[in-house]
Design a protein around this motif. Structure first.
Motif, short mmCIF file in Angstrom:
data_model
loop_
_atom_site.label_atom_id
_atom_site.label_comp_id
_atom_site.label_asym_id
_atom_site.label_seq_id
_atom_site.Cartn_x
_atom_site.Cartn_y
_atom_site.Cartn_z
N ASP A 136 55.83 69.18 59.25
CA ASP A 136 55.56 70.10 59.79
C ASP A 136 54.17 69.84 60.81
O ASP A 136 53.71 70.70 61.53
N GLY A 137 53.88 68.27 60.98
CA GLY A 137 52.93 68.07 62.10
C GLY A 137 51.60 68.25 61.59
O GLY A 137 50.74 68.08 62.26
N ASN A 138 51.23 68.90 60.28
CA ASN A 138 49.91 69.14 60.17
C ASN A 138 49.22 67.46 59.77
O ASN A 138 49.85 66.76 59.35
N PHE A 139 47.83 67.68 59.95
CA PHE A 139 46.85 66.88 59.60
C PHE A 139 47.11 66.29 57.87
O PHE A 139 47.37 67.17 57.14
N GLY A 140 46.98 64.71 57.70
CA GLY A 140 46.98 64.74 56.26
C GLY A 140 46.02 65.17 55.35
O GLY A 140 46.01 65.57 54.30
N THR A 141 44.90 65.19 55.89
CA THR A 141 43.72 65.72 55.23
C THR A 141 43.04 66.73 56.36
O THR A 141 42.72 66.46 57.52
N ALA A 142 42.65 68.03 55.83
CA ALA A 142 42.19 69.10 56.56
C ALA A 142 40.75 68.65 57.19
O ALA A 142 39.98 68.08 56.46
N ASP A 143 40.34 68.99 58.57
CA ASP A 143 39.19 68.81 59.20
C ASP A 143 38.73 67.38 59.40
O ASP A 143 37.73 66.99 59.83
N LYS A 144 39.97 66.27 59.25
CA LYS A 144 39.77 65.01 59.58
C LYS A 144 40.91 64.32 60.58
O LYS A 144 42.05 64.40 60.05
N LEU A 145 40.53 64.24 61.63
CA LEU A 145 41.52 63.45 62.58
C LEU A 145 42.01 62.11 61.99
O LEU A 145 43.29 61.83 61.88
N PHE A 146 41.05 61.35 61.85
CA PHE A 146 41.33 59.72 61.43
C PHE A 146 40.99 59.72 59.84
O PHE A 146 40.15 59.09 59.39
N ASP A 147 41.72 60.33 58.94
CA ASP A 147 41.48 60.67 57.56
C ASP A 147 41.70 59.22 56.91
O ASP A 147 41.45 59.15 55.80
N ARG A 148 42.82 58.42 57.35
CA ARG A 148 43.03 57.27 56.62
C ARG A 148 42.25 56.11 56.86
O ARG A 148 41.96 55.45 55.92
N GLN A 149 41.66 55.89 58.18
CA GLN A 149 40.68 54.97 58.34
C GLN A 149 39.95 55.25 59.59
O GLN A 149 40.65 55.63 60.82
#
Length: 246
Positions: A90-103
Motif C-alpha cells: 500500500d506504500g505506507n510508512f513502516g512506522t507512523a510519523d517517521k520517515l527514516f524509521d529503520r535507521q
C-alpha cells in the motif's frame, strides 16, 4: 540579512562539496507476497480465524535507503545511514510519523573503533549496523512466527531513538559494543531526554568471531519512565553462539 544569506550559501556549498566527495550508495529491497494464516485460539466455542491476504515483509521488511562515507584522512572516516521501511502493498510508512524509521544515524570511524548517534537497531536485533541477534536461526524474519524479540526476551523493541553506540576495534577476534538511548521514542510521550520521565535503554555486548564460530555475551536494560503507570525495569542477559558447517 545580507550577512545571514552569505553564511547560508557558504554552509550549503560546504555540504555540496562533502556530498560530492563522499562515497554514497542508494539501496533497497521489496518483499511482497500472498499469505494464508490460520489462528487457533484453543478455546471452547471459539472458531479458528483464517486469513488470506497480500502482505509486505513476509520474510524481511521492504525498505529503501541511502548511505555514505567520506575518508577524512589519518584513518578517520565519517558517514551516515538513512533507511526507510515501507509497506509494499500500500506504500505506507513502516512506522507512523517517521520517515527514516529503520535507521537514521551519523557515525565516525577510526583506530579507536566506531561511534554513532541517532536512531538505530539495538543489540538483540538484527536491525541495522549494530544488531547482533543473528545468533537465532530465525533472525527477525517470518513476522510474528520468528520475531527475534520473542526469542531473546520480551520488553525490548528493535530500534530506538536518541541512541549513542560505541563499538571497539577487534582484538584477537573479540569486539565490544555499548549502547545507550536517552529517550526510546521521541514521537510518543512527553519528558526530557535522559531523565526519569522517559523510557531509556542501555546495552553491552562482547562478540567473538573465530572462523566459522561466532559467540556472544550480552546484557540489556530498559529503564521505564517514572510515572503512575511505571513498570519494573526489564533486564536481559544472554549467552550464545553458532557454527557454520559449510
Amino acid at each position: 540579512m545580507f550577512k545571514k544569506s552569505l553564511a547560508a550559501v557558504a554552509v550549503l556549498a560546504a555540504f555540496a562539496g562533502s556530498a560530492y566527495a563522499a562515497d554514497v550508495t542508494m539501496y533497497g529491497r521489496v518483499d511482497l507476497g500472498l499469505r494464508f494464516t490460520n489462528t487457533d485460539a484453543d478455546k471452547a466455542n471459539v472458531d479458528d480465524v483464517n486469513k488470506f491476504e497480500m502482505v509486505s515483509g513476509n520474510y524481511t521488511g521492504s525498505r529503501f535507503g541511502v548511505k555514505g562515507e567520506e575518508d577524512l584522512g589519518n584513518g578517520m572516516k565519517v558517514g551516515f545511514v538513512l533507511e526507510n521501511g515501507f509497506s509494499a502493498d500500500d506504500g505506507n510508512f513502516g512506522t507512523a510519523d517517521k520517515l527514516f524509521d529503520r535507521q537514521a544515524s551519523l557515525h565516525l570511524k577510526g583506530s579507536f573503533g566506531e561511534v554513532a548517534f541517532g536512531r538505530m537497531g539495538i543489540l538483540n536485533s538484527t536491525a541495522g549496523t549494530f544488531g547482533i541477534g543473528q545468533l537465532s536461526a530465525f533472525e527477525t524474519g517470518w513476522g510474528d512466527v520468528g520475531n527475534q524479540n520473542l526469542i531473546w526476551g520480551a520488553g525490548f523493541g528493535s530500534r530506538y531513538d536518541n541512541m549513542v553506540t560505541y563499538q571497539s576495534p577487534k582484538f584477537a577476534g573479540m569486539q565490544a559494543t555499548a549502547q545507550y538511548s536517552f529517550k526510546q521514542n521521541s514521537v510518543s510521550g512527553s519528558g526530557n531526554e535522559g531523565t526519569s520521565k522517559v523510557d531509556r535503554y542501555a546495552g553491552l555486548a562482547v562478540t567473538g568471531e573465530y572462523g566459522p564460530l561466532q559467540m556472544v555475551g550480552a546484557y540489556e536494560l530498559t529503564k521505564y519512565a517514572n510515572t503512575k503507570d511505571a513498570h519494573d525495569e526489564t533486564h536481559a542477559f544472554y549467552l550464545g553462539g553458532n557454527y557454520d558447517l559449510q
